[in-house]
Scaffold this motif. Structure first.
Motif, PDB file in Angstrom:
ATOM      1  N   TYR A  96       0.847  -1.191   0.000  1.00 11.43           N
ATOM      2  CA  TYR A  96       0.000   0.000   0.000  1.00 11.43           C
ATOM      3  C   TYR A  96       0.883   1.242   0.000  1.00 11.43           C
ATOM      4  O   TYR A  96       1.928   1.271   0.664  1.00 11.43           O
ATOM      5  CB  TYR A  96      -0.886   0.038   1.246  1.00 11.43           C
ATOM      6  N   SER A 100      -1.799   4.069   6.376  1.00 14.25           N
ATOM      7  CA  SER A 100      -3.187   4.033   6.856  1.00 14.25           C
ATOM      8  C   SER A 100      -4.002   2.979   6.100  1.00 14.25           C
ATOM      9  O   SER A 100      -4.867   2.321   6.689  1.00 14.25           O
ATOM     10  CB  SER A 100      -3.842   5.405   6.770  1.00 14.25           C
ATOM     11  N   SER A 101      -3.739   2.794   4.819  1.00 16.31           N
ATOM     12  CA  SER A 101      -4.438   1.750   4.059  1.00 16.31           C
ATOM     13  C   SER A 101      -4.064   0.365   4.584  1.00 16.31           C
ATOM     14  O   SER A 101      -4.920  -0.523   4.681  1.00 16.31           O
ATOM     15  CB  SER A 101      -4.112   1.854   2.572  1.00 16.31           C
ATOM     16  N   LYS A 103      -3.168  -0.295   7.642  1.00 17.27           N
ATOM     17  CA  LYS A 103      -3.857  -0.420   8.934  1.00 17.27           C
ATOM     18  C   LYS A 103      -5.341  -0.725   8.740  1.00 17.27           C
ATOM     19  O   LYS A 103      -5.934  -1.465   9.536  1.00 17.27           O
ATOM     20  CB  LYS A 103      -3.671   0.851   9.760  1.00 17.27           C
ATOM     21  N   ASN A 104      -5.947  -0.191   7.699  1.00 22.06           N
ATOM     22  CA  ASN A 104      -7.348  -0.499   7.401  1.00 22.06           C
ATOM     23  C   ASN A 104      -7.528  -1.978   7.082  1.00 22.06           C
ATOM     24  O   ASN A 104      -8.534  -2.589   7.464  1.00 22.06           O
ATOM     25  CB  ASN A 104      -7.861   0.351   6.236  1.00 22.06           C
ATOM     26  N   GLU A 107      -7.530  -3.799  10.412  1.00 30.13           N
ATOM     27  CA  GLU A 107      -8.785  -3.610  11.143  1.00 30.13           C
ATOM     28  C   GLU A 107      -9.924  -4.412  10.518  1.00 30.13           C
ATOM     29  O   GLU A 107     -10.766  -4.960  11.229  1.00 30.13           O
ATOM     30  CB  GLU A 107      -9.146  -2.125  11.219  1.00 30.13           C
ATOM     31  N   SER A 108      -9.932  -4.510   9.203  1.00 33.48           N
ATOM     32  CA  SER A 108     -10.969  -5.279   8.521  1.00 33.48           C
ATOM     33  C   SER A 108     -10.921  -6.744   8.950  1.00 33.48           C
ATOM     34  O   SER A 108     -11.951  -7.341   9.276  1.00 33.48           O
ATOM     35  CB  SER A 108     -10.793  -5.150   7.010  1.00 33.48           C
TER      36      SER A 108
END
Length: 122
Positions: A96, A100-101, A103-104, A107-108
């Protein structure tokens, strides 16, 4: 069913475990010789990903046990790998441009792993 775990066929009669959102693969495993190994990978993710810690290797953090690792790629981007307690990488993501992507993606999987259905496409 926007999120799913999928078991798909790979080259040479092998199998891959994937965590998918719609048509996009977020995490995928190595190739396994047997379908049972791909199923075991998914069951372990369902059990261990929700409570796993996040270790940022780009900040030289260290971790043990089941964990997500944020890793810098050679081109300066970030990818994620989920590592088992024995330090073996179970699944990883694409690279990525933004952390932040990455980390997303973590989290998903953390939020949805336990309840995500498994689809056998192999």
């Amino acid at each position: 069913m926007p999120h799913s775990f999928k078991i798909t066929a790979a080259k040479g009669g092998q199998f891959v475990a994937k965590f998918v959102y719609n048509a996009e693969t977020i995490f995928w495993s190595e190739n396994y010789a047997g379908k049972a190994s791909a199923k075991n990978c998914i069951e372990s993710l369902k059990k261990n990903a929700p409570g796993a810690s996040v270790v940022d290797l780009t900040k030289e953090e260290a971790g043990k046990g089941y964990r997500f690792e944020l890793v810098a790629s050679k081109d300066g981007q970030t990818f994620v790998r989920f590592v088992a307690a024995n330090n073996e990488t179970m699944v990883r993501t694409e690279t990525y441009k933004s952390k932040s992507s990455a980390k997303n993606a973590i989290e998903s999987l953390k939020k949805r792993a336990a309840e995500t259905p498994v689809v056998d496409e192999a």
